[in-house]
Enzyme design. Sequence first.
Site, short mmCIF file in Angstrom:
data_model
loop_
_atom_site.label_atom_id
_atom_site.label_comp_id
_atom_site.label_asym_id
_atom_site.label_seq_id
_atom_site.Cartn_x
_atom_site.Cartn_y
_atom_site.Cartn_z
N HIS A 41 0.85 -1.19 0.00
CA HIS A 41 0.00 0.00 0.00
C HIS A 41 0.89 1.24 0.00
O HIS A 41 1.75 1.39 0.86
CB HIS A 41 -0.92 0.00 1.21
N GLN A 223 -5.28 -6.80 -0.96
CA GLN A 223 -5.74 -7.49 -2.18
C GLN A 223 -7.14 -7.01 -2.57
O GLN A 223 -7.45 -5.84 -2.38
CB GLN A 223 -5.69 -9.01 -1.99
#
Length: 429
Positions: A41, A223
């Site tokens: 991220h 995900q």
Amino acid sequence: MSGYVVVGTQWGDEGKGKIVDVLGEKVDYVVRFQGGNNAGHTVIANGEKTVLHLLPSGVLHKQAKCIIGPGVVVDPFVLLEEIKVLEDRGIDTSHIFLSDCAHLIMPYHIKLDELQEERKGDKKIGTTKRGIGPCYADKYTRIGIRVGDLVDWNIFKEKLADTLAIKNEQIVKLYDKEPYEYDELLEKFRDVREKLLPRIIDSVVEVNKALDEHKFVLFEGAQAAMLDINYGTYPYVTSSSPTSAGVCEGAGVSPKKLDRIVGIVKAYSTRVGEGPFVTELFDEDGETIRNKGNEFGATTGRPRRCGWLDMNVVRHAAIINGLTDLVITKIDILSGFKKLPICVGYDIDGVMYESIPASLEKVYRAKPVYEVLDGWDEDISTVRSYEELPENCKKYLKRIEELAKTRISIVSVGPDRTHNIYINDIISK
């Protein structure tokens, strides 16, 4: 209630980290509920880039208590390194905690992940080889070691001895590799234990108490829907449930406590690793998207496969997550394309599908059915209001809303936390 969820609607890499960072300014807690350091991220604030793998993406907001939840699998060495990187930059990390129920990724999990992928050859899944799958497998076969086991050193030593005997047998007999030394592993974890002990908490009690007191809690997934172990393109999926349902299991909260479920949609499609990808591009357009969008994995550095927006995928995510809001990211990357195809269905053996078949063989045979919209030339990266967007860009967004049957609340037009157009409030204090 005051529980908010951010999930990916495609194959990951939609920009969840940025949006969690943006929303994190308004919340009291950010809780990561599944996955491991196979996630990447990226948060860009004031021009400075922060790549996170295990830490919740709200970590740059001091007021937000950041918790790694029970459903996460934790590589403690990666976690401590991420914390150190932040501390070296002068960032306070005293608000970072992890659940005593989270499972530990052990060195033998990583080794087995690598060996299993090598053994599969051309049929490999395309994992990040971070030990995620083997750790979850141990969790469900009830031989895993949890973060809370570090609290009582005698319990940790006993569990390590029992599980290591099983793992060493696999490593030696199945793969003809050297076994791990118990004393050597134990010594590595002695140092880990001392560093992690002050951060280990009963997160289920704390998070539920916060929600009951009407504090704002943001649940962050890694995900995305198409990589869900149950509803993704199995077996080319991750080992957990990165959907809103995964919040309940992975953070220990009731679905009654979830107020808004926010789906992040990249304005085009990308995928990393193996598996079917109906709208994948192998031409100049695909290369243009990859280069303009910097589509290379934050965790692995692998170039991402790129294609046009697939609304079968987004619709699938909207249904299984119960999305209340959409955030569209990277739409600025599409500036300059004369035509923008949107996949509105699959042609499989002459039959039209507006959903994702469970049969992988059917998905491999699917041909995208496109609806082609006119593009725009204007650079929209400096636009901060919906009204200022080019008309064709508005039409593109409107069509996404219509096909997903979900309203768009934020449009991201650049990588920084300030590069956003706000249409509807997601979190109102």
